[in-house]
Design an enzyme around this catalytic site. Structure first.
Site, PDB file in Angstrom:
ATOM      1  CG  HIS A  31      -2.046   0.603   1.519  1.00  4.21           C
ATOM      2  ND1 HIS A  31      -2.274   1.417   0.229  1.00  4.21           N
ATOM      3  CD2 HIS A  31      -2.490   1.417   2.039  1.00  4.21           C
ATOM      4  CE1 HIS A  31      -3.599   2.187   0.402  1.00  4.21           C
ATOM      5  NE2 HIS A  31      -3.783   1.898   1.939  1.00  4.21           N
ATOM      6  CG  HIS A  86      -4.433   0.690  -7.933  1.00  7.70           C
ATOM      7  ND1 HIS A  86      -5.623   0.069  -7.955  1.00  7.70           N
ATOM      8  CD2 HIS A  86      -4.086   1.346  -7.614  1.00  7.70           C
ATOM      9  CE1 HIS A  86      -6.138   1.288  -6.767  1.00  7.70           C
ATOM     10  NE2 HIS A  86      -4.762   1.079  -6.378  1.00  7.70           N
ATOM     11  CG  ASP A 143       2.677   4.344  -4.758  1.00  8.65           C
ATOM     12  OD1 ASP A 143       2.911   5.075  -4.010  1.00  8.65           O
ATOM     13  OD2 ASP A 143       2.054   3.261  -3.975  1.00  8.65           O
TER      14      ASP A 143
HETATM   15  N1  CMC Z   1       4.610  -6.772 -10.671  1.00  4.09           N
HETATM   16  C1  CMC Z   1       4.722  -8.535 -11.186  1.00  4.09           C
HETATM   17  N2  CMC Z   1       3.905  -9.196 -10.757  1.00  4.09           N
HETATM   18  C2  CMC Z   1       2.547  -8.433 -10.705  1.00  4.09           C
HETATM   19  C3  CMC Z   1       2.396  -7.108 -10.591  1.00  4.09           C
HETATM   20  C4  CMC Z   1       3.111  -6.018  -9.778  1.00  4.09           C
HETATM   21  N3  CMC Z   1       3.935  -5.106  -9.896  1.00  4.09           N
HETATM   22  N4  CMC Z   1       0.968  -6.941  -9.411  1.00  4.09           N
HETATM   23  C5  CMC Z   1       0.060  -7.555 -10.276  1.00  4.09           C
HETATM   24  N5  CMC Z   1       1.262  -8.657 -10.311  1.00  4.09           N
HETATM   25  C6  CMC Z   1       0.451 -10.569 -10.826  1.00  4.09           C
HETATM   26  C7  CMC Z   1       0.023 -10.702 -10.079  1.00  4.09           C
HETATM   27  O1  CMC Z   1       1.425 -12.264  -9.671  1.00  4.09           O
HETATM   28  C8  CMC Z   1      -0.996 -11.885 -10.372  1.00  4.09           C
HETATM   29  O2  CMC Z   1      -0.035 -12.579 -11.761  1.00  4.09           O
HETATM   30  P1  CMC Z   1      -1.041 -14.203 -11.691  1.00  4.09           P
HETATM   31  O3  CMC Z   1      -2.391 -13.921 -12.022  1.00  4.09           O
HETATM   32  O4  CMC Z   1      -0.087 -14.545 -12.722  1.00  4.09           O
HETATM   33  O5  CMC Z   1      -0.623 -15.247 -10.361  1.00  4.09           O
HETATM   34  C9  CMC Z   1      -1.288 -11.067 -11.431  1.00  4.09           C
HETATM   35  O6  CMC Z   1      -0.528 -10.426 -11.815  1.00  4.09           O
HETATM   36  C10 CMC Z   1      -2.909  -9.903 -10.122  1.00  4.09           C
HETATM   37  O7  CMC Z   1      -1.995  -9.598  -9.328  1.00  4.09           O
HETATM   38  P2  CMC Z   1      -2.526  -9.697  -8.052  1.00  4.09           P
HETATM   39  O8  CMC Z   1      -1.721  -9.600  -6.908  1.00  4.09           O
HETATM   40  O9  CMC Z   1      -4.278 -10.943  -7.747  1.00  4.09           O
HETATM   41  O10 CMC Z   1      -3.460  -8.431  -7.510  1.00  4.09           O
HETATM   42  P3  CMC Z   1      -4.132  -7.463  -6.516  1.00  4.09           P
HETATM   43  O11 CMC Z   1      -4.792  -6.081  -7.007  1.00  4.09           O
HETATM   44  O12 CMC Z   1      -3.942  -7.928  -5.598  1.00  4.09           O
HETATM   45  O13 CMC Z   1      -2.959  -6.147  -5.563  1.00  4.09           O
HETATM   46  C11 CMC Z   1      -1.431  -4.768  -5.795  1.00  4.09           C
HETATM   47  C12 CMC Z   1      -2.440  -5.137  -6.085  1.00  4.09           C
HETATM   48  C13 CMC Z   1      -1.099  -3.156  -5.711  1.00  4.09           C
HETATM   49  C14 CMC Z   1      -0.984  -5.241  -4.409  1.00  4.09           C
HETATM   50  C15 CMC Z   1      -0.360  -5.354  -7.028  1.00  4.09           C
HETATM   51  O14 CMC Z   1      -0.424  -5.161  -7.991  1.00  4.09           O
HETATM   52  C16 CMC Z   1       0.994  -5.059  -6.204  1.00  4.09           C
HETATM   53  O15 CMC Z   1       2.155  -5.858  -5.622  1.00  4.09           O
HETATM   54  N6  CMC Z   1       2.056  -4.052  -6.601  1.00  4.09           N
HETATM   55  C17 CMC Z   1       2.887  -3.503  -6.325  1.00  4.09           C
HETATM   56  C18 CMC Z   1       2.850  -3.098  -5.190  1.00  4.09           C
HETATM   57  C19 CMC Z   1       2.491  -0.941  -6.002  1.00  4.09           C
HETATM   58  O16 CMC Z   1       3.243  -0.905  -6.551  1.00  4.09           O
HETATM   59  N7  CMC Z   1       1.793  -1.101  -4.706  1.00  4.09           N
HETATM   60  C20 CMC Z   1       0.526   0.448  -4.780  1.00  4.09           C
HETATM   61  C21 CMC Z   1      -0.717   0.168  -4.889  1.00  4.09           C
HETATM   62  S1  CMC Z   1      -1.260   2.534  -5.494  1.00  4.09           S
HETATM   63  C22 CMC Z   1      -1.057   2.919  -4.154  1.00  4.09           C
HETATM   64  C23 CMC Z   1      -1.693   2.912  -3.398  1.00  4.09           C
HETATM   65  O17 CMC Z   1      -2.602   1.700  -3.006  1.00  4.09           O
HETATM   66  O18 CMC Z   1      -1.260   2.824  -1.591  1.00  4.09           O
END
Ligand code: CMC
Length: 422
Positions: A263, A302, A358
């Protein structure tokens, strides 16, 4: 075509028609047909946990609006304090309203020195500023015991003003403590962003000064981070607030949720990642390692945006304006190359992973002189306005305590076994 769905319980053959309202169906209606069944949704991916009139987010189309106003217009024309008023009061202020709001916030920036010294001095010298901020906000509840009277709108508003006013003071104090420098008192002649910069960076000069472009860039970052509907930390605030905890404890819970690297901790993680990659030439190998499951591309992806995050577009532009004053951050080349490689790669395209807020914010923060440990704190300051607007809205709604259920998956009943027999 009727705006409803009909569900049938195949065990009994009974059906029920449920109206679709504002794009959702009322789970309480659903349960009239299936009273013993729970909706399994552990990360709330398909649950609307609130009805809110504050922020509209259309992730498919990259749209973000506060109270109906597009984020692009607010970032261009407004100020953070005006946006905070908009979030909390629901309308943009008139000239008089803004003057009085600004005066109220400005004259509540002081934190009792006793409190500040005692709380911060209790920590080790290298304590992370987010830990200091979270505990000091919680501690403020002991200073303002009347804050417990959450049903009184005047008392509520008083705490809202105090929190928006004092977060920069606590944040800057946490930073100064962590680098061993004396605290700087707020300067009430400065605007919100410049006053914060002054409390962070002033040394011995009589009055802190910085180029207008620098304080404006920080103010824009504050506007962009002010709210983002039911994100993890806002949900934490609503859940804790639903128990009728005081607003300081509620905001401390939100700060704790924001701290995590998925986050608000992501901007710090982006900088660590960029520094770890080290050079432009290593970008492709890094992207390959992410695709093979070795970590994530921080600052990408996201839960809601399946499109370029509109805040990232504004931040990218603001970054160049800051670099005109400060000189370019050498990590920018690595970030630009990462974006280019990722957006051309089917792994990221097929999963709709785009830069989020971010991805570029850390580069600006670093150019402005902030160390990466303070980045999440910089997120918490403006988000306080969003958290408080949701807290207030929730209290005005007919809300019950947040209390989800679970699907029990453990062992059935068994008899206790004496330790000697195990
Ligand atoms: N890099 C590589 N792969 C990713 C990433 C990433 N940053 N984000 C998601 N994926 C992949 C994930 O591995 C999954 O692949 P598969 O379907 O093959 O297993 C697919 O995309 C869906 O991911 P998810 O984990 O189900 O997605 P989510 O909606 O639960 O997670 C998130 C959202 C923001 C936590 C995630 O995208 C992430 O960890 N991003 C990196 C951290 C980040 O930049 N966070 C800031 C978010 S914006 C500001 C805020 O909210 O504070």
């Amino acid at each position: 075509m009727s705006e409803s769905i009909t569900i049938t319980d195949n065990r009994t053959g009974e059906s029920l028609e449920i109206p679709i309202v504002d794009g959702g169906v009322d789970a309480a209606e659903w349960r009239k047909l299936v009273p013993g069944l729970w909706f399994f949704d552990p990360s709330f991916s398909t649950t609307a946990a609130a009805s809110s009139a504050i922020t509209e987010l259309d992730g498919e189309n990259g749209i973000l609006r506060y109270r109906g106003y597009p984020i692009e217009q607010l970032a261009e024309k407004s100020t953070f304090l005006e946006v905070a008023y908009l979030l909390i009061q629901g309308e943009l202020p008139t000239t008089d309203q803004l003057a009085s709001w600004t005066h109220e916030v400005t004259t509540h920036t002081y934190v009792h020195d006793d409190f500040r010294k005692r709380v911060f001095d209790a920590y080790h010298y290298d304590a992370h500023p987010m830990g200091l901020l979270t505990s000091s906000v919680a501690g403020l509840s002991t200073f303002y015991p009347e804050a417990k009277e959450i049903d009184d709108p005047d008392i509520r508003m008083q705490q809202i003003i105090r929190l928006i006013a004092k977060m920069p003071t606590l944040a800057a104090s946490a930073y100064r403590f962590s680098i061993g420098m004396p605290y700087v008192f707020p300067d009430n002649d400065l605007d919100y962003a410049t006053n914060f910069l002054s409390m962070m960076f002033k040394v011995a000069e009589p009055r802190f000064e910085c180029p207008e472009a620098i304080s404006r860039a920080l103010d824009i970052l504050f506007i962009l981070h002010a709210d983002h509907e039911q994100n993890c930390s806002t949900t934490a605030a609503r859940v804790v607030g639903s128990s009728h905890a005081d607003p300081y404890s509620t905001i401390a819970a939100a700060c704790a949720a924001l701290y995590g690297p998925r986050h608000g901790g992501a901007n710090e993680a982006v900088l660590r990642m960029l520094k770890g990659i080290g050079s432009y030439e290593n970008v492709e190998a890094f992207i390959d390692s992410v695709k093979h499951g070795d970590g994530r591309l921080m600052g990408f992806g996201h839960r809601v945006y399946k499109h370029y995050d509109p805040r990232a577009t504004i931040i990218k532009k603001a970054a160049y304006e800051v670099f005109d004053v400060t000189g370019q951050n050498p990590l920018l080349d690595i970030a630009l190359k990462l974006e280019e490689v990722a957006l051309a790669d089917d792994y990221f395209v097929s999963r709709k992973l785009y830069p989020n807020v971010d991805f570029y914010s850390g580069l600006i923060y670093e150019a402005l002189g902030f160390t990466k440990e303070i980045f999440t704190v910089l997120f918490a300051i403006p988000r306080t306005a969003g958290w408080l607007s949701h807290w207030s809205e929730m209290l005005e709604q007919d809300s019950r305590i947040a209390r989800p259920r679970q699907l029990y998956s453990g062992v059935g009943v068994r008899d206790y076994v004496d330790i000697a027999d195990r």
